[in-house]
Motif scaffolding. Structure first.
Motif, PDB file in Angstrom:
ATOM      1  N   LEU A 190       0.847  -1.378   0.069  1.00 25.10           N
ATOM      2  CA  LEU A 190      -0.172  -0.038  -0.044  1.00 25.10           C
ATOM      3  C   LEU A 190       1.058   1.219   0.137  1.00 25.10           C
ATOM      4  O   LEU A 190       0.365   2.106  -0.694  1.00 25.10           O
ATOM      5  CB  LEU A 190      -0.856   0.054   1.186  1.00 25.10           C
ATOM      6  N   SER A 191       2.073   1.239   0.895  1.00 23.55           N
ATOM      7  CA  SER A 191       2.745   2.720   0.898  1.00 23.55           C
ATOM      8  C   SER A 191       3.509   2.928  -0.658  1.00 23.55           C
ATOM      9  O   SER A 191       3.780   3.863  -0.639  1.00 23.55           O
ATOM     10  CB  SER A 191       3.872   2.168   1.876  1.00 23.55           C
ATOM     11  N   CYS A 192       3.802   1.598  -1.064  1.00 21.69           N
ATOM     12  CA  CYS A 192       4.416   1.692  -2.453  1.00 21.69           C
ATOM     13  C   CYS A 192       3.358   2.415  -3.375  1.00 21.69           C
ATOM     14  O   CYS A 192       3.613   3.170  -4.245  1.00 21.69           O
ATOM     15  CB  CYS A 192       5.161   0.492  -2.991  1.00 21.69           C
ATOM     16  N   GLN A 193       2.146   1.963  -3.253  1.00 20.54           N
ATOM     17  CA  GLN A 193       1.205   2.167  -4.056  1.00 20.54           C
ATOM     18  C   GLN A 193       0.662   3.531  -4.280  1.00 20.54           C
ATOM     19  O   GLN A 193       0.486   4.249  -5.178  1.00 20.54           O
ATOM     20  CB  GLN A 193      -0.028   1.347  -3.911  1.00 20.54           C
ATOM     21  N   PHE A 194       0.630   4.092  -2.888  1.00 18.29           N
ATOM     22  CA  PHE A 194       0.445   5.630  -2.739  1.00 18.29           C
ATOM     23  C   PHE A 194       1.662   6.429  -2.555  1.00 18.29           C
ATOM     24  O   PHE A 194       1.286   7.620  -2.055  1.00 18.29           O
ATOM     25  CB  PHE A 194      -0.987   5.590  -1.530  1.00 18.29           C
ATOM     26  N   ARG A 195       2.755   5.707  -2.682  1.00 18.59           N
ATOM     27  CA  ARG A 195       3.906   6.643  -2.620  1.00 18.59           C
ATOM     28  C   ARG A 195       4.216   7.236  -1.104  1.00 18.59           C
ATOM     29  O   ARG A 195       4.655   8.501  -1.038  1.00 18.59           O
ATOM     30  CB  ARG A 195       3.992   7.838  -3.564  1.00 18.59           C
ATOM     31  N   ALA A 198       9.477  -3.789  -9.661  1.00 15.54           N
ATOM     32  CA  ALA A 198      10.451  -3.147  -9.166  1.00 15.54           C
ATOM     33  C   ALA A 198      10.436  -2.815  -7.473  1.00 15.54           C
ATOM     34  O   ALA A 198      11.386  -2.819  -6.952  1.00 15.54           O
ATOM     35  CB  ALA A 198      10.648  -1.658 -10.033  1.00 15.54           C
ATOM     36  N   ASP A 199       9.152  -2.348  -7.155  1.00 17.73           N
ATOM     37  CA  ASP A 199       9.042  -2.211  -5.685  1.00 17.73           C
ATOM     38  C   ASP A 199       9.188  -3.703  -4.916  1.00 17.73           C
ATOM     39  O   ASP A 199       9.898  -3.371  -3.895  1.00 17.73           O
ATOM     40  CB  ASP A 199       7.521  -1.695  -5.345  1.00 17.73           C
ATOM     41  N   TYR A 200       8.811  -4.633  -5.316  1.00 21.90           N
ATOM     42  CA  TYR A 200       9.084  -5.760  -4.560  1.00 21.90           C
ATOM     43  C   TYR A 200      10.535  -6.179  -4.473  1.00 21.90           C
ATOM     44  O   TYR A 200      11.215  -6.620  -3.520  1.00 21.90           O
ATOM     45  CB  TYR A 200       8.080  -6.845  -5.170  1.00 21.90           C
TER      46      TYR A 200
END
Length: 218
Positions: free
Chosen positions: A133-138, A172-174
């Motif tokens: 979630l943190s990656c999704q919403f930056r 890339a986030d993972y």
């Protein structure tokens, strides 16, 4: 609306009859709110109010806007717009529904506040989902917090049925999370080797915290 249809009014603080707009959920619950509050929080609602005229219903001469959310996420979303109110979420899925609605209505302040509340409520039980979630919403700070807590997961990177947020982030986030996990492991090993000459009782007294950062925070 037929005379037989029941009018359902939301619980306080959304039962104020002095309000100037009614937001109606998909399951027929009326939320009495103020245009000024929603206009300040959401440019989408601000634009809606410009083109909405009062509906001629027996119970009200106020404008009524029906939205695509059911009453549960809608209530939490509207509570996020009120500084004195602090919503809680029944589940992480409910929280995600609120985030989706906040994004739909471009409620940036509500999104930021929701992130703080969700992290406080669902850590440490949903570490990887919160990272996603943190990656999704930056949310960089929250992503770092979740990544640090993910160091507790010894088998990170192995097949697992416990991570349901993978579809919400990029590869890339993972990968960045896995790199961070690996780097911290290397640092921890180096620290352990440097203290190997100490007696066991002294080693246990050492307080070590990884100072590595996610690549995106560098």
């Amino acid at each position: 609306m037929s005379d037989a249809e029941e009018i359902i009014t939301a619980e306080a603080p959304f039962d104020d009859q002095n309000c100037d707009i009614i937001i109606k959920s998909t399951n027929g619950v009326n939320f009495h709110v103020y245009k000024l509050v929603l206009s300040l929080m959401s440019p989408v609602f601000k634009d809606k109010f410009k083109i909405t005229s009062p509906q001629s219903e027996a119970h009200s001469d106020k404008s009524i806007i029906t939205v695509a959310q059911s009453s549960t996420p809608l209530r939490s979303l509207l509570l996020l717009c009120y500084p004195a109110a602090t919503p809680t979420f029944d589940s992480l899925d409910d929280a995600k529904a609120v985030l989706k609605a906040a994004k739909q209505y471009d409620m940036q302040a509500a999104l930021s506040r929701a992130g703080d509340l969700i992290m406080a409520q669902f850590l440490p039980d949903h570490i990887l989902d919160l990272y996603a979630l943190s990656c999704q919403f930056r949310w960089q700070n929250h992503a770092q917090t979740a990544a640090t807590r993910a160091l507790e997961i010894k088998d990170l990177g192995r097949p697992s049925n416990g991570f349901h947020g993978l579809q919400d982030i990029t590869g890339a986030d993972y990968h960045e999370l896995l790199v961070y996990h690996y780097r911290c492991g290397v640092v921890a090993q180096e620290v352990g080797d440097s203290l190997s000459w100490l007696p066991p009782s002294s080693t246990k007294m050492q307080m070590w915290k990884c100072k590595c950062r996610l690549v995106g925070d560098a």
